[in-house]
Scaffold this motif. Structure first.
Motif, short mmCIF file in Angstrom:
data_model
loop_
_atom_site.label_atom_id
_atom_site.label_comp_id
_atom_site.label_asym_id
_atom_site.label_seq_id
_atom_site.Cartn_x
_atom_site.Cartn_y
_atom_site.Cartn_z
N GLU A 214 -1.81 -0.62 4.80
CA GLU A 214 -0.40 -0.82 4.42
C GLU A 214 0.53 -0.01 5.32
O GLU A 214 1.58 -0.51 5.75
CB GLU A 214 -0.17 -0.43 2.96
CG GLU A 214 -1.01 -1.19 1.96
CD GLU A 214 -2.45 -0.65 1.84
OE1 GLU A 214 -2.71 0.54 2.15
OE2 GLU A 214 -3.31 -1.44 1.44
N ALA A 215 0.17 1.24 5.59
CA ALA A 215 1.02 2.09 6.45
C ALA A 215 1.04 1.54 7.85
O ALA A 215 2.10 1.51 8.51
CB ALA A 215 0.51 3.52 6.44
N PHE A 216 -0.11 1.11 8.35
CA PHE A 216 -0.18 0.56 9.70
C PHE A 216 0.71 -0.67 9.81
O PHE A 216 1.51 -0.78 10.73
CB PHE A 216 -1.63 0.23 10.08
CG PHE A 216 -1.80 -0.04 11.54
CD1 PHE A 216 -2.10 1.01 12.40
CD2 PHE A 216 -1.63 -1.31 12.06
CE1 PHE A 216 -2.24 0.78 13.76
CE2 PHE A 216 -1.77 -1.54 13.42
CZ PHE A 216 -2.07 -0.50 14.27
N THR A 217 0.56 -1.58 8.87
CA THR A 217 1.35 -2.82 8.90
C THR A 217 2.84 -2.51 8.79
O THR A 217 3.65 -3.03 9.57
CB THR A 217 0.92 -3.77 7.77
OG1 THR A 217 -0.46 -4.09 7.96
CG2 THR A 217 1.75 -5.03 7.75
N GLU A 218 3.19 -1.68 7.82
CA GLU A 218 4.60 -1.39 7.56
C GLU A 218 5.28 -0.71 8.74
O GLU A 218 6.39 -1.06 9.11
CB GLU A 218 4.72 -0.52 6.31
CG GLU A 218 6.14 -0.13 5.96
CD GLU A 218 6.18 0.82 4.77
OE1 GLU A 218 6.96 1.78 4.84
OE2 GLU A 218 5.42 0.59 3.81
N ARG A 219 4.62 0.25 9.35
CA ARG A 219 5.28 1.06 10.36
C ARG A 219 4.95 0.65 11.80
O ARG A 219 5.84 0.53 12.63
CB ARG A 219 4.98 2.52 10.12
CG ARG A 219 5.61 2.95 8.77
CD ARG A 219 5.07 4.20 8.19
NE ARG A 219 5.30 5.39 8.98
CZ ARG A 219 4.67 6.53 8.77
NH1 ARG A 219 3.79 6.65 7.80
NH2 ARG A 219 4.93 7.57 9.54
N VAL A 220 3.69 0.44 12.10
CA VAL A 220 3.30 0.12 13.47
C VAL A 220 3.62 -1.32 13.81
O VAL A 220 4.24 -1.61 14.84
CB VAL A 220 1.81 0.43 13.72
CG1 VAL A 220 1.41 0.05 15.14
CG2 VAL A 220 1.53 1.91 13.47
#
Length: 161
Positions: free
Chosen positions: A107-113
């Motif tokens: 989720e963090a990867f998708t949201e930010r990167v």
């Protein structure tokens, strides 16, 4: 037998291509650094995060090896920073509970990167859509083969260090 003028043009094209590939490599490094900065990471941390995303979960030792870092404090510090930023998590290795596995938090990867790459992907997608299927296949083949050369040469240089 090629005419002399044809050989000159071919050599000029190869030299131009080699120069263009060097420019692309430099701009890729700068772009990756800008993406890293935009999401609050340094280039080394972002490189490790990218390796985890591309190659999947791995031990810190394997990540250090893949990133060309020392297995001790350097990789521990990187993983600590990535975990604190919410990009990765540590979990026990199911095959050896003494070891840990580092994996991305999707989720963090998708949201930010992925968000940071959105405009780049859109522009690149438009460029690639202009190519014929045959041109896309050729580009894919050259890219895959050059990636293997990069990998081999990276390992060779790391072994010399």
């Amino acid at each position: 037998m090629p005419q002399h003028g044809t050989e000159d043009r071919s050599l000029d094209t190869l030299i131009s291509l080699a120069t263009s590939l060097r420019v692309q490599a430099a701009r890729t490094v700068l772009f990756q650094a800008a993406v890293a900065q935009s999401i609050g990471l340094n280039a080394t941390d972002f490189n490790c995060l990218s390796l985890l995303d591309l190659e999947g979960p791995m031990t810190p030792g394997r990540l250090a090896e893949r990133a060309g870092l020392s297995r001790g404090g350097a990789i521990t510090t990187v993983v600590d920073r990535l975990q604190k930023a919410g990009f990765v998590q540590r979990r026990p290795d199911p095959e050896d509970r003494r070891r840990v596995i580092v994996e991305t938090v999707p989720e963090a990867f998708t949201e930010r990167v992925e968000t940071a790459f959105a405009d780049f992907r859109s522009a690149l997608g438009k460029l690639l859509a202009e190519l014929t299927t045959e041109q896309q296949q050729l580009l894919l083949d050259v890219t895959n083969r050059s990636n293997e050369i990069f990998h081999t040469e990276t390992l060779r240089l790391q072994a010399q260090a």
